[in-house]
Write an enzyme that holds these catalytic residues in place. Sequence first.
Site, short mmCIF file in Angstrom:
data_model
loop_
_atom_site.label_atom_id
_atom_site.label_comp_id
_atom_site.label_asym_id
_atom_site.label_seq_id
_atom_site.Cartn_x
_atom_site.Cartn_y
_atom_site.Cartn_z
N ASP A 83 0.85 -1.19 0.00
CA ASP A 83 0.00 0.00 0.00
C ASP A 83 0.90 1.25 0.00
OD1 ASP A 83 -2.40 1.40 0.19
OD2 ASP A 83 -2.44 1.35 2.39
N SER A 234 -11.63 4.36 2.61
CA SER A 234 -13.01 3.87 2.46
C SER A 234 -13.62 3.35 3.76
CB SER A 234 -13.06 2.77 1.40
OG SER A 234 -12.50 3.22 0.20
N SER A 235 -13.01 3.64 4.88
CA SER A 235 -13.63 3.20 6.13
C SER A 235 -14.94 3.95 6.34
CB SER A 235 -12.69 3.44 7.32
OG SER A 235 -11.78 2.36 7.42
P1 13P Z 1 -9.13 4.24 5.90
O1 13P Z 1 -8.26 5.05 6.81
O2 13P Z 1 -10.39 4.95 5.55
O3 13P Z 1 -9.40 2.89 6.45
O4 13P Z 1 -8.35 4.04 4.54
C1 13P Z 1 -7.28 3.11 4.44
C2 13P Z 1 -6.58 3.22 3.13
O5 13P Z 1 -7.05 3.84 2.20
C3 13P Z 1 -5.29 2.53 3.00
O6 13P Z 1 -4.65 2.83 1.81
#
Ligand code: 13P
Length: 350
Positions: A83, A234-235
């Site tokens: 990521d 997207s949380s």
């Molecule tokens: P959140 O913080 O909304 O869970 O997003 C995580 C994310 O996009 C990791 O790349």
Amino acid sequence: MALATVRQLLDHAAENGYGIPAFNVNNMEQTQAIMEAAAATDSPVIMQASAGARSYAGEAFLRALMGAATETWPHIPIAVHLDHGSSPTTCQSAVDAGFTSVMMDGSLLEDGKTPSPFEYNIQATRAVVEAAHSVGVSVEGELGVLGSLETGEAGEEDGVGAKGKLTREQMLTDPDQAAGFVAATGVDALAVAIGTSHGAYKFTKRPTGEVLAIDRIKEIHAKLPNTHLVMHGSSSVPQELLAIIREYGGEMKETYGVPVEELQESIRHGVRKINIDTDIRLAMTGAIRRALATDPSQFDPRGYLKEARSAAKELCILRYEQFGAAGHASRIEVIPLEEMADLYAGGRLV
Ligand code: 13P
């Protein structure tokens, strides 16, 4: 079972009209929660590690966790993804460590803080695509800078996030530029900016189209119907998880995330990978606080970590079901990396 690539899993998701949550992992309990939830729902898995996770757990432990996941759940296709790689060097080190997919986040310069020129983004991402595809590894790029349309500020994902005020234009991916970017780089998936940001503090009230530009996804998808789109930040920041944390002594200000219905709407318009980290953090923290407060004499970490793991598992089950990924794992036959490399070389994966 061999590890799958994100490309293969997203191709399957697109063919069958569903989305896959990509969960961040840092430790054993999170890995087990994601895998147990996937096994319970027959869902394909994308596990991702940020640079922060790699320095928290260490390369060897992350590798061992992936190995343990494939050994324990051989029937579940698992993609292991880097990521927010901030440079071609970081991406290459992940490929060397056995990741089957990497994100080259060229929307920011290598410092992970400064928005980059378009040309830099193309050149860095293209370099990663060439190196990764030659060994079958897939690549996610990003165009547009993640940030809140309410405040003009970016949240941070393990140290990665733009510093200072961003313009609305910077925080919304331009559909024409997106088409040019995909053609010039050959990425397998494109992360887009539509007003979401990392972390728990995304919106001060339930978001409207002004601050969460789902319409922008529709425009990008119309230009790029065959490109897998990725949504970061997207949380959903569930209010019930915040309530548990507050009830047991935690401090969380009023905040709102991305409603699940908006995520489902995005899936109908080409979003295939949905990144979630914060919701797992909230679920685990609430469970640990509750366990320790309910039984103050508890001092065995296995007691409260078990609670944390099962809260995270519950969250993951919900998202696999809500995004339509449930029921698909057993329909996927993993394509090994060597075969993926041949497919790229033969121009059969564009
Ligand atoms: P959140 O913080 O909304 O869970 O997003 C995580 C994310 O996009 C990791 O790349």
